[in-house]
Design an enzyme around this catalytic site. Structure first.
Site, PDB file in Angstrom:
ATOM      1  N   GLY A  21       0.778  -1.234   0.000  1.00 17.35           N
ATOM      2  CA  GLY A  21       0.000   0.000   0.000  1.00 17.35           C
ATOM      3  C   GLY A  21       0.808   1.282   0.000  1.00 17.35           C
ATOM      4  O   GLY A  21       0.225   2.361   0.109  1.00 17.35           O
ATOM      5  N   GLY A  26      -1.714   0.087  -4.891  1.00 20.43           N
ATOM      6  CA  GLY A  26      -2.041  -0.106  -3.483  1.00 20.43           C
ATOM      7  C   GLY A  26      -2.282   1.206  -2.773  1.00 20.43           C
ATOM      8  O   GLY A  26      -3.250   1.348  -2.016  1.00 20.43           O
ATOM      9  N   TYR A 159       6.303 -14.153 -14.422  1.00 22.11           N
ATOM     10  CA  TYR A 159       5.355 -13.206 -13.829  1.00 22.11           C
ATOM     11  C   TYR A 159       3.914 -13.639 -14.090  1.00 22.11           C
ATOM     12  O   TYR A 159       3.083 -13.709 -13.177  1.00 22.11           O
ATOM     13  CB  TYR A 159       5.604 -11.818 -14.417  1.00 22.11           C
ATOM     14  CG  TYR A 159       4.624 -10.753 -13.998  1.00 22.11           C
ATOM     15  CD1 TYR A 159       4.715 -10.141 -12.760  1.00 22.11           C
ATOM     16  CD2 TYR A 159       3.605 -10.339 -14.863  1.00 22.11           C
ATOM     17  CE1 TYR A 159       3.816  -9.150 -12.369  1.00 22.11           C
ATOM     18  CE2 TYR A 159       2.705  -9.357 -14.490  1.00 22.11           C
ATOM     19  CZ  TYR A 159       2.822  -8.762 -13.245  1.00 22.11           C
ATOM     20  OH  TYR A 159       1.931  -7.787 -12.874  1.00 22.11           O
TER      21      TYR A 159
END
Length: 257
Positions: A21, A26, A159
């Site tokens: 975050g 985020g 990924y």
């Protein structure tokens, strides 16, 4: 800061956990939830970035910042203890923390694999699993996946595989947690203008090429994703469960004119 939704705040009295975050999607999500009345817990591995984010976000004691490496269960347990001590419970989890290693498959090392799997899959899994004791029945979980789970990218094998696993986790947990009425969905952002994106796409020319792949002819913003996450987490999406929602400007499903 994002303005409150018309007609009231969807997250008044609710407690939201946002992993990763401190920056990017985020941070934008934390800002969105705060603007809609929530108390927000943010995590990150960099204490310096987390401290700066908390200072920018802090609103009347409604923000708790807890340095956490979500790939390590013991650190997630400490995070949950901090949440219980400060707020007592959770109503929403945005499992957002993630990393990107983009190389051709022959170039990937064991360290690359371990690092990416640890954060992008194990980190999501542990965040949700270890938070269940403080997550109230009827809550909502949103997992951050990726457009690369839907369309192949030459340098994205590692990924994309970890993000596909995370997206599948949303589907299976929607079933696994249904007895507690906990909804679980995922978002798959396209090209989003974040710190990670600019590191991977360092030149203006390359970023313009990314924008041209969208039928909207632009790269998305963290706020584009944040608003979608807030929708999925809210009662407005009460009958949306086990879904992966693309937030990509049409990159996957539409060919630019």
């Amino acid at each position: 800061m994002t303005q409150n939704m018309p007609g009231g705040s969807r997250f008044d009295g609710k407690v939201v956990l946002v992993t990763g975050g401190a920056t990017g999607m985020g941070y934008a999500a934390a800002e969105q939830f705060l603007a809609e009345g929530a108390k927000v817990v943010i995590t990150g591995r960099s204490e310096a970035k987390l401290k700066l984010a908390a200072e920018r976000l802090t609103t009347a004691g409604r923000v708790l910042a807890v340095p956490t490496d979500v790939s390590k269960p013991a650190e997630v347990d400490r995070l949950v203890s901090a949440v219980r001590k400060r707020f007592g419970h959770l109503n929403v989890i945005f499992a957002n923390a993630g990393v990107g290693v983009f190389k051709r498959i022959e170039e990937l090392t064991e360290e690359d694999v371990d690092y990416t799997v640890d954060v992008n899959f194990k980190g999501v899994f542990y965040t949700i699993q270890r938070s269940l004791p403080v997550l109230r029945d009827g809550s909502s979980i949103v997992i951050n996946a990726s457009w690369t789970t839907h369309r192949g990218l030459a340098i994205g094998s590692l990924y994309a595989a970890t993000k596909a696993a995370a997206a599948n986790l949303a589907k299976t947990l929607a079933s696994d947690l249904s007895d507690r009425r906990i909804r679980v969905n995922s978002v798959s952002p396209g090209y989003i203008d974040t710190e990670m994106f600019r590191e991977g796409v360092p030149t203006a020319e390359a970023r313009e090429d990314s924008a041209r792949q969208s039928v909207q002819k632009r790269v998305g913003t963290p706020e584009d994703v944040a608003r979608t996450v807030a929708f999925l987490a809210s009662d407005d999406a009460a009958f949306v469960n086990g879904v992966d929602l693309l937030v990509d400007g049409g990159v996957v499903n539409s060919v630019p004119a």
